[in-house]
Design an enzyme around this catalytic site. Structure first.
Site, PDB file in Angstrom:
ATOM      1  N   THR A 141      20.556 -25.034   3.687  1.00 31.90           N
ATOM      2  CA  THR A 141      19.416 -24.184   3.338  1.00 31.90           C
ATOM      3  C   THR A 141      19.241 -23.078   4.372  1.00 31.90           C
ATOM      4  O   THR A 141      18.878 -21.949   4.049  1.00 31.90           O
ATOM      5  CB  THR A 141      18.124 -25.017   3.272  1.00 31.90           C
ATOM      6  OG1 THR A 141      18.214 -25.928   2.168  1.00 31.90           O
ATOM      7  CG2 THR A 141      16.890 -24.134   3.107  1.00 31.90           C
ATOM      8  N   THR A 187     -12.082  18.581   9.879  1.00 33.41           N
ATOM      9  CA  THR A 187     -11.757  17.599  10.908  1.00 33.41           C
ATOM     10  C   THR A 187     -13.039  16.875  11.267  1.00 33.41           C
ATOM     11  O   THR A 187     -14.098  17.495  11.371  1.00 33.41           O
ATOM     12  CB  THR A 187     -11.160  18.267  12.161  1.00 33.41           C
ATOM     13  OG1 THR A 187     -12.077  19.253  12.648  1.00 33.41           O
ATOM     14  CG2 THR A 187      -9.832  18.934  11.835  1.00 33.41           C
ATOM     15  N   SER A 318     -19.895   2.966 -14.969  1.00 36.68           N
ATOM     16  CA  SER A 318     -21.072   2.160 -14.661  1.00 36.68           C
ATOM     17  C   SER A 318     -21.602   1.491 -15.917  1.00 36.68           C
ATOM     18  O   SER A 318     -21.529   2.043 -17.015  1.00 36.68           O
ATOM     19  CB  SER A 318     -22.165   3.039 -14.045  1.00 36.68           C
ATOM     20  OG  SER A 318     -23.363   2.320 -13.878  1.00 36.68           O
TER      21      SER A 318
END
Length: 472
Positions: A141, A187, A318
């Protein structure tokens, strides 16, 4: 239900008569009920296991360790599985104890029983062809399973890379379409300087596209396999020429540039390639999440937010607020990103948990990596087809933001000085007057010169030679 009886070192078990797996798989089914997700959930792993077993049979026959009729039956059985047969018989939970032994035995037993059928014997007649003695010959294995894992991840990376490339192309198409839409860059969520919406989308495309080569690099690392190392990398019970032949056959069968590990003991315990792949998936996921954050911000509103782009409506937003449309596609991608990041942490901890010559946590590593790649690929496809291709620019909103922004004063700094620009910005902010109005009022620049400097195109790139600064 009709049954058959099989035996192992712990005793006997009744199995469904029509099951192609055997007793060790049955015990794993009884022991491991963790995720509810079987090996068959990832066809690429099943195919990779079959390829490993086929390559091993070829090498064993070549070195005289396996009778030709058995090798042929095993190879035929493996090819059927590679082509898609009996994937539903790979039933073991992906997360399991034993470092993957249950997965390896699931493959060994299915292949053995299918090969027995080809030889004219009933299921379970292992005296004619045995899961361990024949299908698993010259293997453990600990080398067959990680080799199959490396191969399956290379396969799984291909659709992900395609999905990333397609998403990048869609973003680039939007970059071209929005090339003339001037907007404000930001930014710290505050006004910065002008740019175009096209530049913004082109940056998205470039950012994601960079990770394709990183994933290719991860694929290359996964090409070094430990097949032939057997239990701990010493190659115990494998014939001398077996390793080279097995790797060669597997490379041909999989069409992947596989190579033997340079040090089999090291390769058997090392999880480095898996950790690298996991890190690359996290890196891409973070970038994808940031893109979706930006899409949600840019489309916010539509009337009380930024509202610079409109995402295609895909469902009502909604159960109580009529007319509301939510950015559900980017939201779903964000959740995918969080899951991939969590998977990376799980892989990291599992890789560190290895002890001595083996890492028993490999099943969880493999599950998380295959699942992360699939989720990211589907997320990219969903984002492209259900969101990106339908995005529209709100040109009027972009223009209004530029016109009202004090950020344009930055382009005047080389011409009126930082102190003057700072004062103008402060006055504009408090008075509501535009930067242009205040500069003209103070006589800092004549209107014609100001018109040139505040042209949108003049603020989108470095200064041109026809725009000398105040000190030049």
């Amino acid at each position: 239900m009709t049954t058959r009886i099989e035996h192992d070192l712990l005793g006997e078990r009744a199995l469904p008569a029509d099951a192609w797996y055997g007793i060790q798989t049955q015990r794993a089914l009884e022991n491991f009920r963790i995720t509810g997700i079987p090996i068959s959930h990832f066809p690429e792993l099943v195919q990779a296991l079959a390829m490993v077993k086929s390559a091993a049979a070829s090498a064993n026959q070549a070195v005289g360790a396996l009778e030709p009729h058995k090798a042929a039956a095993i190879q035929d059985a493996c090819q059927e599985i590679i082509d898609g047969a009996l994937h539903d018989q790979f039933v073991v939970d992906l997360i399991q104890g034993g470092a993957g032994t249950s997965t390896n035995m699931n493959a060994n037993e299915v292949i053995a029983n299918l090969a027995l059928a080809k030889l004219g014997h009933p299921k379970g007649a292992y005296q004619h062809l045995h899961p361990n003695d024949d299908v698993n010959r010259s293997q453990s294995t600990n080398d067959a399973y990680p080799t199959a894992a490396c191969l399956s991840m290379q396969f799984a990376a291909e659709p992900l890379i395609t999905a990333i490339s397609d998403l990048g192309d869609a973003l680039q198409e939007k970059a071209v379409a929005f090339a003339d839409v001037v907007k404000m860059g930001r930014t710290q969520l505050q006004d910065a300087v002008p740019m175009t919406l096209g530049q913004e989308f082109e940056a998205f495309a470039v950012n994601l596209g960079e990770d394709i080569e990183r994933l290719r690099e991860a694929q290359r690392l996964l090409c070094e396999i430990n097949l032939g190392g057997t239990a701990i990398g010493t190659g115990l019970n494998a014939p001398a020429r077996y390793q080279a032949l097995a790797v060669e056959h597997l490379a041909q069968l999989s069409a992947r540039p596989l190579v033997p590990a340079s040090h089999l003991i090291e390769a058997t315990s090392d999880m480095g390639a898996f950790v690298f792949l996991s890190g690359m998936l996290k890196r891409f996921a973070i970038k994808l999440g940031k893109l979706c954050n930006d899409l949600r911000l840019l489309s916010s509103g539509p009337r009380t937010g930024l509202g610079e782009i409109t995402l295609p409506p895909v469902q009502p937003g909604s159960s109580i607020m009529p007319g509301k449309i939510n950015p559900v596609i980017p939201e779903a991608v964000n959740q995918t990103v969080y899951q991939v990041i969590a998977s990376d942490l799980a892989v990291t901890m599992a890789a560190e948990a290895g002890q001595l010559q083996l890492n028993a946590m490999e099943p969880m590593i493999i599950y998380n990596l295959l699942n992360a790649m699939r989720m990211l690929g589907e997320a990219c496809h969903m984002l492209r087809t259900r969101c990106i291709v339908g995005i529209e620019a709100n040109r009027e909103a972009c223009a209004q933001h530029v016109e009202r922004s004090i950020g344009v004063v930055t382009s005047l700094v080389p011409h009126i000085g930082y102190a003057n620009a700072t004062r103008i910005a402060r006055q504009a902010l408090h008075s509501g007057a535009t930067v242009r109005e205040l500069v003209i009022a103070e006589g800092l620049l004549d209107p014609q010169r100001l018109d040139v400097l505040l042209r949108p195109n003049a603020m989108l790139a470095p200064m041109q030679e026809d725009q000398p600064c105040r000190d030049c």
